[in-house]
Design an enzyme around this catalytic site. Structure first.
Site: not given
Length: 369
Positions: A109, A139, A304, A307-308, A330
């Protein structure tokens, strides 16, 4: 000279909102890309214990190697970090190893955005990431492989190759992941994703390494039962149980990843990692309940993924619009850091029924010579 640098530092409060490692990852990645030196006090203020852990130290050092950065305070338990980036020259061939079961996916990330942009065509960068592949509070590598990376390819046209050489479970770690990251010379395109579409298939894998196969079967059966009780059609559910060989895993552990695929190309995930204090049935139920929760709000990404993708739509050229479920801390953190570092503007339309429309006017980032 020192006073000039001090004035040019972007100060980012490490206790903001989520107050954990994500502030570090996003801020350091954007610092490297945008050549903006940063200072982060109150590092991981909302975690116990606060301060850097080995995986954060490894992630910052990996990013520093990518951009020839000068750093201060990058050591275990540090609560204040300064990061002064140099120039990114691609391609890179690098290895990161926290020496613990720290997450390989979180190492990816922080480093991935820094490897994506080059001023002229170049060969892919190569990353070898060591540590935990299937850990809680991050993750699972399977999620990155089957949800995040396909999203990057489908919506941004970036085809990142990931190979799991060996799985590593908590507390020993020992996992090895290899990534090949191509770079782009043009800005990322904006994303428009507001219609999820009907579910076509629920697929999944319950796996164990160094443990009896029956435990994977029990996770699988519990997940299937919960999904059926949640109203999903038995004809759409296909979950496999897998036991890894000794060569494929270091230590013992397991987990389950469930994926709902829709006819509009959306992939919604639900997952859980095995722990000593939970039965396989509890692990399977957790993953299924998480998937069902993410399906109820009709968002196009799960809790999940939301936010990525923030950092990438902030860097993209033009307006992105993505329908999500309720925003996580997040995601709110990622938006705050992206706005502060890039100047991209976000608009949030939070619907009473639970879904949110995230709009972002991205900056159209490209790498300069």
């Amino acid at each position: 000279m020192a006073s000039t640098i001090a004035h040019s530092l972007v100060h980012i409060d490490g206790s903001f909102c989520e107050g954990g490692g994500q502030i570090l990852r996003n801020a350091v990645a954007l610092s490297a890309l945008l050549s903006k030196p940063i200072s982060i006090p109150n590092v991981r203020h909302n975690r116990r214990p606060p301060g850097l852990r080995k995986q954060h130290e490894a992630g910052i050092n990996l990013t520093a190697a990518i951009c020839a950065a000068e750093t201060e305070g990058v050591h275990l338990a540090s609560t204040s970090v300064t990061f002064k980036p140099g120039k990114i020259e691609l391609p890179k061939t690098l290895t990161a190893d926290p020496g613990t079961a720290g997450s390989t996916t979180l190492l990816l990330q922080v480093s991935l955005p820094c490897l994506l942009f080059a001023p002229s065509p170049t060969l892919p960068s190569k990353l070898t990431l060591r540590g935990g592949t299937n850990a809680s509070q991050a993750p699972q590598i399977d999620y990155t492989q089957h949800v995040f990376l396909p999203f990057m390819k489908r919506h941004f046209g970036v085809d990142i190759a990931l190979k799991i050489i060996q799985r590593g479970y908590f507390p020993k770690g020992g996992g090895v992941v290899f990534c090949s990251v191509p770079s782009v010379t043009e800005p990322l395109p904006p994303v428009t994703l507001t219609e999820r579409g009907p579910i076509q298939l629920i697929r999944g894998e319950a796996r164990v390494g160094g443990l009896p196969f029956i435990l994977a079967e029990r996770m699988k059966n519990a997940a299937r039962a919960t999904l059926l009780a949640g109203g999903l059609s038995p004809t759409t559910i296909r979950i496999n149980a897998v036991r890894e060989t000794q060569e494929e895993a270091f230590g013992s552990g397991g987990g389950i990843l469930l994926l709902a695929e829709t006819n509009n190309g959306c992939v919604i995930g639900g997952s859980s990692v095995s722990t000593k204090n939970k039965t396989p049935e509890e692990i399977g139920n957790e993953a299924a309940e998480e998937l069902l929760r993410n399906l109820r709000h009709d968002g196009c990404v799960d809790e999940y993924l939301q936010d990525q993708i923030i950092i990438f739509i902030a860097l993209a050229k033009g307006r992105s619009t993505v329908k999500t479920g309720p925003l996580t801390d997040h995601t709110r953190t990622a938006i705050k850091i992206a706005e502060q570092m890039t100047g991209a503007t976000f608009h949030l339309e939070e619907n009473p029924s639970g879904f949110v429309i995230i709009s972002c006017d991205g900056i159209g980032y490209t790498s300069s010579l």
